[in-house]
Write a protein that holds these residues in place. Structure first.
Motif, PDB file in Angstrom:
ATOM      1  N   PHE A   5      47.996  27.017  43.892  1.00  0.00           N
ATOM      2  CA  PHE A   5      47.802  28.420  44.204  1.00  0.00           C
ATOM      3  C   PHE A   5      46.337  28.682  44.507  1.00  0.00           C
ATOM      4  O   PHE A   5      45.459  27.926  44.095  1.00  0.00           O
ATOM      5  CB  PHE A   5      48.259  29.303  43.040  1.00  0.00           C
ATOM      6  N   ARG A   6      46.089  29.761  45.216  1.00  0.00           N
ATOM      7  CA  ARG A   6      44.726  30.223  45.442  1.00  0.00           C
ATOM      8  C   ARG A   6      44.609  31.612  44.839  1.00  0.00           C
ATOM      9  O   ARG A   6      45.356  32.515  45.212  1.00  0.00           O
ATOM     10  CB  ARG A   6      44.409  30.283  46.944  1.00  0.00           C
ATOM     11  N   PRO A   7      43.722  31.810  43.870  1.00  0.00           N
ATOM     12  CA  PRO A   7      43.599  33.128  43.249  1.00  0.00           C
ATOM     13  C   PRO A   7      43.238  34.201  44.269  1.00  0.00           C
ATOM     14  O   PRO A   7      42.521  33.948  45.242  1.00  0.00           O
ATOM     15  CB  PRO A   7      42.459  32.927  42.240  1.00  0.00           C
ATOM     16  N   LEU A   8      43.738  35.403  44.055  1.00  0.00           N
ATOM     17  CA  LEU A   8      43.355  36.523  44.900  1.00  0.00           C
ATOM     18  C   LEU A   8      41.880  36.834  44.685  1.00  0.00           C
ATOM     19  O   LEU A   8      41.379  36.813  43.563  1.00  0.00           O
ATOM     20  CB  LEU A   8      44.174  37.767  44.561  1.00  0.00           C
ATOM     21  N   THR A   9      41.185  37.137  45.752  1.00  0.00           N
ATOM     22  CA  THR A   9      39.792  37.568  45.659  1.00  0.00           C
ATOM     23  C   THR A   9      39.766  39.073  45.423  1.00  0.00           C
ATOM     24  O   THR A   9      40.785  39.765  45.552  1.00  0.00           O
ATOM     25  CB  THR A   9      39.047  37.244  46.958  1.00  0.00           C
ATOM     26  N   ASP A  10      38.591  39.604  45.088  1.00  0.00           N
ATOM     27  CA  ASP A  10      38.458  41.061  44.947  1.00  0.00           C
ATOM     28  C   ASP A  10      38.843  41.758  46.246  1.00  0.00           C
ATOM     29  O   ASP A  10      39.446  42.834  46.234  1.00  0.00           O
ATOM     30  CB  ASP A  10      37.017  41.413  44.569  1.00  0.00           C
ATOM     31  N   GLU A  11      38.476  41.142  47.366  1.00  0.00           N
ATOM     32  CA  GLU A  11      38.826  41.724  48.670  1.00  0.00           C
ATOM     33  C   GLU A  11      40.345  41.764  48.846  1.00  0.00           C
ATOM     34  O   GLU A  11      40.896  42.759  49.332  1.00  0.00           O
ATOM     35  CB  GLU A  11      38.181  40.904  49.788  1.00  0.00           C
ATOM     36  N   ASP A  12      41.027  40.689  48.448  1.00  0.00           N
ATOM     37  CA  ASP A  12      42.493  40.653  48.530  1.00  0.00           C
ATOM     38  C   ASP A  12      43.106  41.763  47.683  1.00  0.00           C
ATOM     39  O   ASP A  12      44.037  42.457  48.109  1.00  0.00           O
ATOM     40  CB  ASP A  12      43.031  39.313  48.017  1.00  0.00           C
ATOM     41  N   ILE A  13      42.594  41.919  46.465  1.00  0.00           N
ATOM     42  CA  ILE A  13      43.145  42.907  45.532  1.00  0.00           C
ATOM     43  C   ILE A  13      42.979  44.312  46.076  1.00  0.00           C
ATOM     44  O   ILE A  13      43.908  45.124  46.065  1.00  0.00           O
ATOM     45  CB  ILE A  13      42.472  42.761  44.159  1.00  0.00           C
ATOM     46  N   ASN A  14      41.787  44.618  46.576  1.00  0.00           N
ATOM     47  CA  ASN A  14      41.539  45.946  47.121  1.00  0.00           C
ATOM     48  C   ASN A  14      42.388  46.205  48.360  1.00  0.00           C
ATOM     49  O   ASN A  14      42.903  47.316  48.554  1.00  0.00           O
ATOM     50  CB  ASN A  14      40.063  46.121  47.452  1.00  0.00           C
ATOM     51  N   ARG A  15      42.545  45.176  49.200  1.00  0.00           N
ATOM     52  CA  ARG A  15      43.360  45.327  50.398  1.00  0.00           C
ATOM     53  C   ARG A  15      44.821  45.567  50.030  1.00  0.00           C
ATOM     54  O   ARG A  15      45.498  46.420  50.614  1.00  0.00           O
ATOM     55  CB  ARG A  15      43.238  44.082  51.284  1.00  0.00           C
ATOM     56  N   LEU A  16      45.317  44.827  49.063  1.00  0.00           N
ATOM     57  CA  LEU A  16      46.696  45.003  48.621  1.00  0.00           C
ATOM     58  C   LEU A  16      46.913  46.404  48.072  1.00  0.00           C
ATOM     59  O   LEU A  16      47.933  47.045  48.367  1.00  0.00           O
ATOM     60  CB  LEU A  16      47.041  43.953  47.562  1.00  0.00           C
ATOM     61  N   ASP A  17      45.962  46.895  47.295  1.00  0.00           N
ATOM     62  CA  ASP A  17      46.098  48.245  46.741  1.00  0.00           C
ATOM     63  C   ASP A  17      46.136  49.287  47.853  1.00  0.00           C
ATOM     64  O   ASP A  17      46.928  50.241  47.811  1.00  0.00           O
ATOM     65  CB  ASP A  17      44.938  48.520  45.790  1.00  0.00           C
ATOM     66  N   GLU A  18      45.300  49.106  48.864  1.00  0.00           N
ATOM     67  CA  GLU A  18      45.280  50.034  50.006  1.00  0.00           C
ATOM     68  C   GLU A  18      46.612  50.018  50.752  1.00  0.00           C
ATOM     69  O   GLU A  18      47.141  51.075  51.133  1.00  0.00           O
ATOM     70  CB  GLU A  18      44.154  49.653  50.970  1.00  0.00           C
ATOM     71  N   LEU A  19      47.167  48.834  50.950  1.00  0.00           N
ATOM     72  CA  LEU A  19      48.415  48.717  51.694  1.00  0.00           C
ATOM     73  C   LEU A  19      49.594  49.270  50.900  1.00  0.00           C
ATOM     74  O   LEU A  19      50.498  49.905  51.475  1.00  0.00           O
ATOM     75  CB  LEU A  19      48.668  47.259  52.078  1.00  0.00           C
ATOM     76  N   LEU A  20      49.615  49.072  49.604  1.00  0.00           N
ATOM     77  CA  LEU A  20      50.687  49.636  48.775  1.00  0.00           C
ATOM     78  C   LEU A  20      50.679  51.156  48.856  1.00  0.00           C
ATOM     79  O   LEU A  20      51.740  51.797  48.816  1.00  0.00           O
ATOM     80  CB  LEU A  20      50.533  49.185  47.322  1.00  0.00           C
ATOM     81  N   ALA A  21      49.489  51.733  48.994  1.00  0.00           N
ATOM     82  CA  ALA A  21      49.367  53.192  49.071  1.00  0.00           C
ATOM     83  C   ALA A  21      49.924  53.754  50.370  1.00  0.00           C
ATOM     84  O   ALA A  21      50.129  54.973  50.479  1.00  0.00           O
ATOM     85  CB  ALA A  21      47.907  53.599  48.903  1.00  0.00           C
TER      86      ALA A  21
END
Length: 236
Positions: A5-21
């Protein structure tokens, strides 16, 4: 079992949160912190959910009905990547950093001390959402119940619940036995419960690593930038 696996980066986490919204289900869709709690419970289920369709739609609404979201392929990739990461840590019985957004005051400053612990509530809500939905896949023995209390303590209790007084008494006992003073201690307390539930509810299968074992002085694989011994391996 091989974990890669490759851990999510802070950028990934923020992007995912934006897309879920962007979900057309509105507030019924998890934010990324609730999602992380949900995935952490999904990873603990035994027998596991084999099909993505058994859990993925419920991220967006409680009926699991069709939902539109911006960049759906990106959302699915990041969600699946995070689940793989969580499963790898749980299989190795290693602590990992839950995705938590610290609270901020009216001046945009982080809320510290005991008041900051409330930031754990969304994660705990997502965790218990999955447990309620798939209760037949967790054998809630007394030992597991004791560990669940270490997570349940961060939920907001409903005063109209007939079991409110009983739950408050249980919570008071847990908080006396396992006191936490700030957000970091609360996160560690939650992870202690999660890893112990993994030990109790998941079969103890050997893990075949595709990457070398993380040394205590190596960078933490969660991507925090800290040494492993000062991050996810702090209490391992």
């Amino acid at each position: 079992m091989t974990e890669n696996f490759r851990p999510l980066t802070d950028e990934d986490i923020n992007r995912l949160d934006e897309l879920l919204a962007t979900s057309n289900s509105g507030d019924d869709t998890f934010d990324v912190s609730m999602l992380d709690g949900f995935l952490s419970a999904i990873a603990l289920l035994n027998p596991p959910l084999k099909e993505e369709s058994e859990w993925y739609p419920y991220i967006f609404n409680e009926e699991g009905s069709d939902c539109e979201v911006d960049e759906p392929e990106t959302v699915k990739r990041l969600v699946t990547q995070r689940l793989q990461e969580i499963r790898a840590f749980q299989a190795q019985r290693q602590f990992y950093n839950p995705i938590i957004f610290p609270l901020e005051d009216e001046n945009g400053e982080p809320v510290t001390g005991a008041d900051g612990i409330a930031a754990l509530e969304p994660w705990a809500m997502g965790f218990y959402n999955a447990l309620a939905q798939y209760s037949d896949r967790v054998d809630v023995t007394e030992a597991i119940e004791a560990q669940l209390c270490r997570i349940h303590r961060f939920l907001e209790l409903d005063e109209s619940d007939p079991d409110y007084e009983q739950n408050m008494a249980i919570r008071a006992a847990v908080e006396k036995e396992h006191p936490v003073r700030n957000l970091e201690e609360g996160m560690l307390e939650m992870m202690k419960g999660v890893i112990e539930i993994a030990r109790l509810n998941l079969p103890n299968k050997p893990v075949s690593r595709t990457t070398p074992k993380v040394g205590r002085n190596d960078p933490c694989p969660c991507g925090s930038g800290k040494k492993y011994k000062n991050c996810c391996g702090k209490n391992a």
